[in-house]
Design an enzyme around this catalytic site. Structure first.
Site, mmCIF file in Angstrom:
data_model
loop_
_atom_site.group_PDB
_atom_site.id
_atom_site.type_symbol
_atom_site.label_atom_id
_atom_site.label_comp_id
_atom_site.label_asym_id
_atom_site.label_seq_id
_atom_site.Cartn_x
_atom_site.Cartn_y
_atom_site.Cartn_z
ATOM 1 N N GLU A 235 0.846 -1.200 0.000
ATOM 2 C CA GLU A 235 0.000 0.000 0.000
ATOM 3 C C GLU A 235 0.879 1.247 0.000
ATOM 4 O OE1 GLU A 235 -2.492 1.544 -0.677
ATOM 5 O OE2 GLU A 235 -4.021 1.519 0.889
ATOM 6 N N ASP A 236 0.372 2.320 -0.579
ATOM 7 C CA ASP A 236 1.142 3.568 -0.616
ATOM 8 C C ASP A 236 1.162 4.265 0.742
ATOM 9 O OD1 ASP A 236 -1.581 4.078 -0.739
ATOM 10 O OD2 ASP A 236 -1.489 5.414 -2.471
ATOM 11 N N ASP B 291 -3.768 6.151 6.300
ATOM 12 C CA ASP B 291 -4.186 7.391 6.955
ATOM 13 C C ASP B 291 -5.131 6.995 8.104
ATOM 14 O OD1 ASP B 291 -4.779 10.070 7.368
ATOM 15 O OD2 ASP B 291 -6.093 10.256 5.659
ATOM 16 N N PHE C 243 -1.071 16.368 3.963
ATOM 17 C CA PHE C 243 -1.458 15.704 2.729
ATOM 18 C C PHE C 243 -0.249 15.702 1.798
ATOM 19 C CE2 PHE C 243 -3.475 15.011 -1.337
ATOM 20 C CZ PHE C 243 -4.381 14.019 -1.012
ATOM 21 N N ARG D 43 1.021 12.152 -9.573
ATOM 22 C CA ARG D 43 1.425 10.766 -9.301
ATOM 23 C C ARG D 43 2.804 10.447 -9.871
ATOM 24 N NH1 ARG D 43 -3.008 7.810 -7.343
ATOM 25 N NH2 ARG D 43 -5.026 8.363 -8.201
HETATM 26 P P1 5GP Z 1 -7.362 5.713 4.758
HETATM 27 O O1 5GP Z 1 -8.500 4.814 4.434
HETATM 28 O O2 5GP Z 1 -6.257 5.041 5.526
HETATM 29 O O3 5GP Z 1 -7.849 6.966 5.457
HETATM 30 O O4 5GP Z 1 -6.795 6.249 3.406
HETATM 31 C C1 5GP Z 1 -6.008 5.497 2.579
HETATM 32 C C2 5GP Z 1 -5.983 6.046 1.178
HETATM 33 O O5 5GP Z 1 -6.237 7.454 1.170
HETATM 34 C C3 5GP Z 1 -4.616 5.912 0.571
HETATM 35 O O6 5GP Z 1 -4.486 4.680 -0.099
HETATM 36 C C4 5GP Z 1 -4.543 7.100 -0.361
HETATM 37 O O7 5GP Z 1 -5.133 6.784 -1.591
HETATM 38 C C5 5GP Z 1 -5.390 8.151 0.313
HETATM 39 N N1 5GP Z 1 -4.593 9.087 1.120
HETATM 40 C C6 5GP Z 1 -4.520 9.173 2.468
HETATM 41 N N2 5GP Z 1 -3.681 10.144 2.853
HETATM 42 C C7 5GP Z 1 -3.194 10.673 1.711
HETATM 43 C C8 5GP Z 1 -2.247 11.719 1.437
HETATM 44 O O8 5GP Z 1 -1.637 12.364 2.302
HETATM 45 N N3 5GP Z 1 -2.022 11.978 0.125
HETATM 46 C C9 5GP Z 1 -2.628 11.304 -0.892
HETATM 47 N N4 5GP Z 1 -2.329 11.674 -2.124
HETATM 48 N N5 5GP Z 1 -3.516 10.320 -0.672
HETATM 49 C C10 5GP Z 1 -3.795 10.006 0.620
#
Ligand code: 5GP
Length: 173
Positions: A95-96, A99, A148, A161
């Site tokens: 996973e990238d 959050d 972010f 990206r």
């Molecule tokens: P979560 O479900 O953990 O809140 O969010 C996960 C997804 O939200 C990540 O796979 C990504 O696509 C997006 N995301 C969360 N934080 C960031 C951020 O700081 N930058 C970007 N570009 N995407 C984020």
């Protein structure tokens, strides 16, 4: 807009990827590894890390989304899922960024219903202070503050990206 110097340069990213790949190669020696990239965000990290992993592996992808611009909707939609029987595979989800943990937790539970031999998670960035759902992370590139970020596969409105580095992004006001 992108602010200041990169949070992580391309060189820093590549050296951290190598370290993670070494740990992964050591752990999965003699295991049937299926590396699963979570798209779109992880496409760059995924392709870098699988090239550094020094053991045989197979690859697949999950395409999921829960974000619109900079906000999670909490509603995770899966557009493409792992193909075939995975009951003889050791799955590593790649996973990238994590959050709130909502997306990854949803994906993890969904994959577990397929009864893989094991399931581990590798996330390049961990925004730990934002966590709502506690997802176990086995390999973490960097823990970052609540900002972010874009680049290295991560987008704002599908842009940025392709940047080879990671930067903090602020909306223009
Ligand atoms: P979560 O479900 O953990 O809140 O969010 C996960 C997804 O939200 C990540 O796979 C990504 O696509 C997006 N995301 C969360 N934080 C960031 C951020 O700081 N930058 C970007 N570009 N995407 C984020």
């Amino acid at each position: 807009m992108i602010t200041g110097k990169p949070l992580f340069t391309a060189e820093q990213i590549q050296s951290r990827v190598k370290e993670l790949a070494k740990d992964i190669s050591d752990y999965y020696k003699k295991k049937d590894l299926l590396a699963v990239g979570i798209l779109k965000g992880a496409f760059m990290f995924f392709s870098d890390i699988v090239r550094q992993i020094e053991i045989p592996l197979t690859v697949d992808f999950i395409i999921a989304t829960s974000y619109i611009k900079t906000q999670t909707t909490g509603d995770v939609k899966v557009f493409y899922d792992i193909r075939g029987d995975v009951s003889d595979k050791h799955i590593l989800l790649i996973e990238d960024i994590v959050d709130t943990g909502v997306t990854l937790n949803h994906i993890r539970e969904r994959v577990l219903t397929r009864n893989p031999k094991s399931l581990r998670i590798c996330a390049f960035l961990d925004k730990r202070e934002r966590r709502i759902v506690d997802v176990p992370l086995d390999y973490i590139g960097y823990t970052i503050p609540n900002e972010f970020v874009v680049g290295y596969g991560l987008d704002y409105d599908n842009k940025y990206r392709n940047l080879p580095y990671i930067s903090i992004f602020k909306k223009k006001i």
